[in-house]
Each structure stands twice: as C-alpha cells, then as structure tokens.
Design an enzyme around this catalytic site. Structure first.
Site, PDB file in Angstrom:
ATOM      1  N   LYS A 151     -54.072 -19.134  10.223  1.00  0.00           N
ATOM      2  CA  LYS A 151     -54.778 -18.301  11.087  1.00  0.00           C
ATOM      3  C   LYS A 151     -55.579 -17.310  10.267  1.00  0.00           C
ATOM      4  O   LYS A 151     -55.062 -17.038   9.041  1.00  0.00           O
ATOM      5  CB  LYS A 151     -53.486 -17.545  11.856  1.00  0.00           C
ATOM      6  CG  LYS A 151     -54.078 -17.017  13.014  1.00  0.00           C
ATOM      7  CD  LYS A 151     -54.037 -17.983  14.294  1.00  0.00           C
ATOM      8  CE  LYS A 151     -54.593 -17.701  15.361  1.00  0.00           C
ATOM      9  NZ  LYS A 151     -54.665 -18.463  16.860  1.00  0.00           N
ATOM     10  N   ASP A 211     -60.313 -17.752  18.341  1.00  0.00           N
ATOM     11  CA  ASP A 211     -59.307 -16.958  19.059  1.00  0.00           C
ATOM     12  C   ASP A 211     -59.925 -15.972  19.587  1.00  0.00           C
ATOM     13  O   ASP A 211     -61.028 -15.787  20.202  1.00  0.00           O
ATOM     14  CB  ASP A 211     -58.123 -16.561  17.824  1.00  0.00           C
ATOM     15  CG  ASP A 211     -56.963 -16.306  18.573  1.00  0.00           C
ATOM     16  OD1 ASP A 211     -56.016 -17.390  18.947  1.00  0.00           O
ATOM     17  OD2 ASP A 211     -56.601 -15.185  18.646  1.00  0.00           O
TER      18      ASP A 211
HETATM   19  P1  NDP Z   1     -60.716 -13.975  24.576  1.00  0.00           P
HETATM   20  O1  NDP Z   1     -61.131 -13.103  23.540  1.00  0.00           O
HETATM   21  O2  NDP Z   1     -61.767 -14.946  25.237  1.00  0.00           O
HETATM   22  O3  NDP Z   1     -60.071 -13.154  25.770  1.00  0.00           O
HETATM   23  C1  NDP Z   1     -58.735 -12.496  25.615  1.00  0.00           C
HETATM   24  C2  NDP Z   1     -58.489 -12.010  26.897  1.00  0.00           C
HETATM   25  O4  NDP Z   1     -57.306 -11.328  27.041  1.00  0.00           O
HETATM   26  C3  NDP Z   1     -59.808 -10.951  27.667  1.00  0.00           C
HETATM   27  O5  NDP Z   1     -59.404 -10.995  28.943  1.00  0.00           O
HETATM   28  C4  NDP Z   1     -59.017  -9.585  27.057  1.00  0.00           C
HETATM   29  O6  NDP Z   1     -59.565  -8.584  27.849  1.00  0.00           O
HETATM   30  C5  NDP Z   1     -57.610 -10.014  26.981  1.00  0.00           C
HETATM   31  N1  NDP Z   1     -56.977  -9.242  25.939  1.00  0.00           N
HETATM   32  C6  NDP Z   1     -56.791  -9.369  24.457  1.00  0.00           C
HETATM   33  N2  NDP Z   1     -56.347  -8.391  23.762  1.00  0.00           N
HETATM   34  C7  NDP Z   1     -55.936  -7.662  24.727  1.00  0.00           C
HETATM   35  C8  NDP Z   1     -54.886  -6.436  24.664  1.00  0.00           C
HETATM   36  N3  NDP Z   1     -54.625  -5.872  23.446  1.00  0.00           N
HETATM   37  N4  NDP Z   1     -54.551  -5.939  25.524  1.00  0.00           N
HETATM   38  C9  NDP Z   1     -54.900  -6.410  26.980  1.00  0.00           C
HETATM   39  N5  NDP Z   1     -55.593  -7.535  26.968  1.00  0.00           N
HETATM   40  C10 NDP Z   1     -56.183  -8.059  25.879  1.00  0.00           C
HETATM   41  O7  NDP Z   1     -59.465 -14.922  23.781  1.00  0.00           O
HETATM   42  P2  NDP Z   1     -58.906 -16.106  24.172  1.00  0.00           P
HETATM   43  O8  NDP Z   1     -59.036 -16.397  25.509  1.00  0.00           O
HETATM   44  O9  NDP Z   1     -59.363 -17.465  23.256  1.00  0.00           O
HETATM   45  O10 NDP Z   1     -57.134 -15.815  23.688  1.00  0.00           O
HETATM   46  C11 NDP Z   1     -56.338 -15.403  24.666  1.00  0.00           C
HETATM   47  C12 NDP Z   1     -54.789 -15.791  24.103  1.00  0.00           C
HETATM   48  O11 NDP Z   1     -54.903 -17.294  24.027  1.00  0.00           O
HETATM   49  C13 NDP Z   1     -54.641 -15.375  22.702  1.00  0.00           C
HETATM   50  O12 NDP Z   1     -53.086 -14.918  22.416  1.00  0.00           O
HETATM   51  C14 NDP Z   1     -54.781 -16.481  21.735  1.00  0.00           C
HETATM   52  O13 NDP Z   1     -54.185 -16.407  20.579  1.00  0.00           O
HETATM   53  C15 NDP Z   1     -54.360 -17.587  22.616  1.00  0.00           C
HETATM   54  N6  NDP Z   1     -55.021 -18.781  22.369  1.00  0.00           N
HETATM   55  C16 NDP Z   1     -56.327 -19.284  22.205  1.00  0.00           C
HETATM   56  C17 NDP Z   1     -56.679 -20.508  21.947  1.00  0.00           C
HETATM   57  C18 NDP Z   1     -58.282 -20.535  21.970  1.00  0.00           C
HETATM   58  O14 NDP Z   1     -58.502 -22.016  21.853  1.00  0.00           O
HETATM   59  N7  NDP Z   1     -58.994 -19.685  22.298  1.00  0.00           N
HETATM   60  C19 NDP Z   1     -55.682 -21.453  21.533  1.00  0.00           C
HETATM   61  C20 NDP Z   1     -54.273 -21.217  21.739  1.00  0.00           C
HETATM   62  C21 NDP Z   1     -53.817 -19.859  22.133  1.00  0.00           C
HETATM   63  P3  NDP Z   1     -60.633  -7.556  27.234  1.00  0.00           P
HETATM   64  O15 NDP Z   1     -61.903  -8.575  27.481  1.00  0.00           O
HETATM   65  O16 NDP Z   1     -60.546  -6.489  28.209  1.00  0.00           O
HETATM   66  O17 NDP Z   1     -60.269  -7.283  25.848  1.00  0.00           O
HETATM   67  O1  2IT Z   2     -53.869 -20.272  18.754  1.00  0.00           O
HETATM   68  C1  2IT Z   2     -54.536 -21.379  18.751  1.00  0.00           C
HETATM   69  O2  2IT Z   2     -53.989 -22.493  18.834  1.00  0.00           O
HETATM   70  C2  2IT Z   2     -56.017 -21.403  18.500  1.00  0.00           C
HETATM   71  N1  2IT Z   2     -56.693 -20.203  18.444  1.00  0.00           N
HETATM   72  C3  2IT Z   2     -56.668 -22.440  18.471  1.00  0.00           C
HETATM   73  C4  2IT Z   2     -56.747 -23.061  17.070  1.00  0.00           C
HETATM   74  C5  2IT Z   2     -57.509 -24.244  16.637  1.00  0.00           C
HETATM   75  O3  2IT Z   2     -57.748 -24.410  15.353  1.00  0.00           O
HETATM   76  O4  2IT Z   2     -58.238 -24.657  17.239  1.00  0.00           O
END
Ligand code: NDP
Ligand code: 2IT
Length: 457
Positions: free
Chosen positions: A137, A177
């Site tokens: 990561k 992420d």
């Molecule tokens: P994005 O940046 O697309 O969206 C994040 C969302 O979460 C936004 O709505 C944001 O609100 C909110 N957010 C982020 N940080 C905070 C915080 N500190 N407090 C409150 N709200 C927060 O990220 P993703 O959707 O890609 O990721 C979301 C989660 O999913 C994370 O935990 C990530 O690790 C996990 N994840 C992502 C994957 C991926 O493929 N993208 C795969 C597996 C897991 P705002 O816009 O107001 O900041």
């Molecule tokens: O938390 C996760 O699994 C991710 N942000 C996606 C990782 C990836 O390599 O697609």
C-alpha cells in the site's frame, strides 16, 4: 467519527501477545496498524494451536514486519508558484503470493500507521481473492481537495519520479484508493512511461479503458461489496430485494455499491461524505450522484438541491442513525463506532459489509458479532476491487481486452468463491457464520503456507 482507536480488545494467548508487544514497541504510536494486527492475532488462537509449525518458523513475527518500507519527499509547486513538500510512502509488505499489490491514497491524514494498516490488511485480502498477488500500500499526506488539474498533475509527476524506481509489473503494482482515481492514475502512468521509456501497462491498475485499463475495475469494489452482502443474505435464506440500505461515503466504492444494490432490488436511502449526510427515502439517484461527485467533483449539498422531492442534506449528521436493514460502510477507517453499531442494531439491521478498509471499530465489530448480525469484514467484502485489478494485470500481460459482461461474470464468481471460502473456514474452526474468523483464517493460512514453502526469506 474518530480517526484513531485505542485497542481494548480481549487478551491474546501468551505467544501471540509476545508478537503484539514487539509490534507495539517497534511501531510506537501507530494506532491503526496496531488495531489491524490485533484484529488478526485475536482470530489466530485456534490456528496456531492446530499448526504449531507457524510458531516455530516465527511466521507471525515475519508476517507483521513489512518486507520493505519506502518513505520519500514529494516537492511540487502550486499554481501561484508556491512550493510545497509532502511525504510519500510505499510499504511493500508481503510478496509470498505475487508482486506487491495495493492502492495509493492521497489524504491529509496519511501516515506510516495508515499505510501499514492498509498494507497489512491487503496481504490477507489479496490471498482471499485466489489471484497471484502479494500485499502492499502507499500514498501521501497530500490533500487534493480544491486543487486544480494542473496542480494534481504536478503532484502526481513528482510522486512518481521517486516511486517509479521501486515498482514494476513483476515487483509492485499500485492502484487507486481514497483521493486517487482514473485522473491521478493517468498522470502517474504518464510519468512512469516517460521516465522508463516502456509502455508497461501492468505496472499500475485502475487505468482508463482507452489506455490499458480493464472494464469493470472502476465499478468492481462497490459491485463486489453488494454481491458479497447478497451472498451473506442468501446464506440466511434472504436477499437484498426490497431492503432499505445505508451506504456511507459518496466516492468510488460508495457510488458503485449503491448502483449494484439497487440493481439487485434494494433501495439505498442514504449516503454521506466527510461533512454530512444525504437522506433520500425514495432511493438515491445514482446517475445524479455520479454527475455531482465524479464529473463535477461537487459537494453532496448539490445532489440534494438538484434531486428535490424528499431528499435532504444534513450537515454533520451520522449516516448510521438512518433506519435500514443493511449497512455498507464505504468511506474510511473507524467511521462506525460502538454507538453507531448500537443505533443500527436498535433499528433492526441484519447485515453489515465493509466496502471500506477497517471502517468499523473493534467495539462495533464486537457488537455486531455478539448480536448475531451477519458481518462481512473488508478483507472479504471489498476484495472485488483488487481481484479485478488482478484481472487487469492478466489482460495487460496477454495484451487482451475483455467485455464488460465477461469481466463482471468473473467478478461475481470470485465474490461467490470468497464468500464460500470464508463460510467453510468459519465452519471448520467451529465458528459457523462468523465471517471475521473465516476471512482472517482462510487468508492467513494461504499466505503462511506459501511463506513456509519459500523458506526463510
Ligand atoms: P474516494 O476518494 O473515491 O471516496 C472516499 C469517500 O469517503 C468520500 O465520500 C469522502 O468524503 C469519504 N471520506 C474519506 N476520508 C474521510 C474521512 N477522513 N472522514 C470522512 N469521510 C471521509 O475513495 P474510495 O471510494 O476509493 O475509498 C473508500 C474506502 O474504500 C477506503 O477505505 C478505501 O481504502 C476502500 N477501498 C477502496 C478500493 C478502491 O478500489 N478504490 C478497494 C477496496 C477498498 P469527502 O469527499 O468529503 O472527503
Ligand atoms: O484497498 C484496496 O483493495 C484497494 N484500494 C485496491 C487495490 C488494488 O490494487 O486494486
């Protein structure tokens, strides 16, 4: 919402406690990392009782120590010419099953602790997918909010100028992420290509469809979470059909979890961001949500204004107080605490699946498990994203591209297999229906056995 949580979990057996004590001493103050490791160690008590060779080979000590950690300076200049310096990270945690694989996060609270907790979880998640990928990561304490496209590009170019020497198709394959999506991956890939003079598509995943990306990768994490919760409900003879569902966040994972939940017959009645909640009792209009969040990068208040009708935006509210029977935390770590879990249980929630990484605090997880709620931990429930990244690597390696339908079929099968694996493993260890036990044990055993086979490396 709390950013850090003190670990107050039950005591471990003395050998596991020794591993945990060493970890705390070596990584002082890294609360999220401690929390993620504790959650795994707690579950491993029956595993090391059955497999003492793991203890003899110091497997736990080895698995908790990253293979390599890189911390670097990221200097860049904003549109007015002012210079900024951020800190970049890449933690290459475990390569027993394949090249290090995991996302990059750009958010002001990124720290060594955050990157290590995410990298640690990624090892077991990636193992659960059954694909040949190790765990890693990275990210930076950079805040992309309010930055112009040109600023984002300069930051990404500076970040990749250092990162590029550490990654590669066979070494370490980053993706997105929080704060890193297709736009950022484009600038990162462009800089990697320029410096290395190689069109090495397989060095990053989550790329745009027009330049080496895979169909369904953008949707995969959210879709996978919806499929996983569907499987959990099916195991109890139920389904998503007709259910009111709450999704937190409104980013990549949240949007596509909401889309698939509604395609599977559920109604998503609320979502959120870091400033507030939208309650939309008639069901979130996903097309409008995409327009506001993906295209315009605007706030959720804009969604509520345009949606009209019964949709309301509430500043600073907790999304977990909106009544629902299925809850999908899809925003960030430790966003759902013990009080929120109690509110959900009081409102009749029957299933919770983590679209985000470690969104539920240890108190919340305990409350759900004690109440007999079907609880899908992130390692299993959000593994569809990284699994589809592995499918992107496969397409890049064979210079092929698959259709949306074929790729989604693969994703559905992978999520079913992960569910079945967790379910069967929990049964085998005498904890039927406990997906926390099933996911952690199944993922751990796969990595530990590979490490044993590879010798002391
Ligand atoms: P994005 O940046 O697309 O969206 C994040 C969302 O979460 C936004 O709505 C944001 O609100 C909110 N957010 C982020 N940080 C905070 C915080 N500190 N407090 C409150 N709200 C927060 O990220 P993703 O959707 O890609 O990721 C979301 C989660 O999913 C994370 O935990 C990530 O690790 C996990 N994840 C992502 C994957 C991926 O493929 N993208 C795969 C597996 C897991 P705002 O816009 O107001 O900041
Ligand atoms: O938390 C996760 O699994 C991710 N942000 C996606 C990782 C990836 O390599 O697609």
């Amino acid at each position: 919402m709390t950013d850090t949580v003190a670990v107050d979990s039950p005591p471990l057996d003395h050998r596991l406690q020794g591993v945990y004590d060493t970890l705390q001493r070596r990584n002082p103050g890294e609360k999220e990392f401690h929390q993620a490791v504790h959650e795994v160690l707690e579950i491993l008590v029956p595993v090391v009782a059955r497999r003492p060779e793991y203890i003899d080979a110091k497997l736990l000590e080895r698995i908790c120590e990253p293979e390599r950690q890189i911390i670097f300076r990221v200097p860049w200049s904003d549109d007015s010419g002012e210079v900024h310096v951020n800190r970049g990270y890449r933690v290459e945690f475990n390569s027993a099953l394949g090249p290090y694989k995991g996302g990059l996060r750009f958010h002001p609270n990124v720290s060594a602790s955050i990157v290590k907790f995410l990298g640690f979880e990624q090892i077991f998640k990636n193992a659960l997918t059954g694909m040949p990928i190790g765990g890693g990561k990275g990210g930076a304490d950079f805040d992309p909010k309010g930055r112009s496209d040109a600023e984002i590009m300069r930051f990404c170019q500076s970040f990749m100028t250092e990162l590029q020497r550490h990654i590669g198709e066979y070494t370490d394959v980053p993706a997105g992420d929080i704060g890193v999506g297709e736009r950022e991956l484009g600038y990162l890939f462009g800089q990697y290509k320029r410096i290395n003079n190689r069109y090495e598509s397989g060095v990053l995943t989550g790329k745009g469809i027009g330049w080496g990306g895979a169909r369904v990768r953008k949707e995969a994490t959210g879709y996978g979470t919806a499929y996983f919760v569907g499987e959990m409900l099916a195991a109890t003879g139920s389904s998503l059909d007709g259910r009111d569902v709450v999704v937190s966040g409104s980013g990549n994972v949240a949007i596509y979890a909401a889309e698939k939940v509604q395609q599977l017959g559920g109604r998503v009645v609320a979502c959120s961001d870091s400033t507030g909640v939208v309650h939309d009792p008639d069901g979130i209009d996903v097309a409008l949500l995409k327009q506001v969040k993906e295209v315009e990068r605007a706030r959720l208040t804009v969604y509520a204004e345009r949606r009209g009708g019964r949709a309301r935006h509430e500043d600073g509210a907790s999304v977990w107080h909106v009544p629902c029977t299925v809850a999908l935390p899809c925003a960030t770590q430790n966003e759902l605490d013990g009080d929120a879990a109690k509110a959900l249980i009081d409102n009749g929630v029957v299933a919770v699946a983590e679209g985000a990484n470690m969104p539920c605090t240890p108190d919340a997880v305990r409350a759900f498990r004690a109440a007999g709620i079907a609880f899908g931990p992130g390692k299993a429930a959000n593994a569809g994203g990284v699994a589809t990244s592995a499918l992107e690597m496969q397409q890049n390696a064979s210079r092929d591209r698959w259709s949306f339908e074929h790729t989604e079929e693969r994703l559905v099968q992978i999520m079913r297999d992960i569910h079945a694996d967790c379910y069967a493993t929990a049964d085998e260890y005498g904890m039927p229906g406990d997906y926390v036990a099933g996911a952690n044990i199944a993922g751990f055993v796969r990595v530990a056995d590979a490490m044993l086979a590879l010798g002391l490396v």
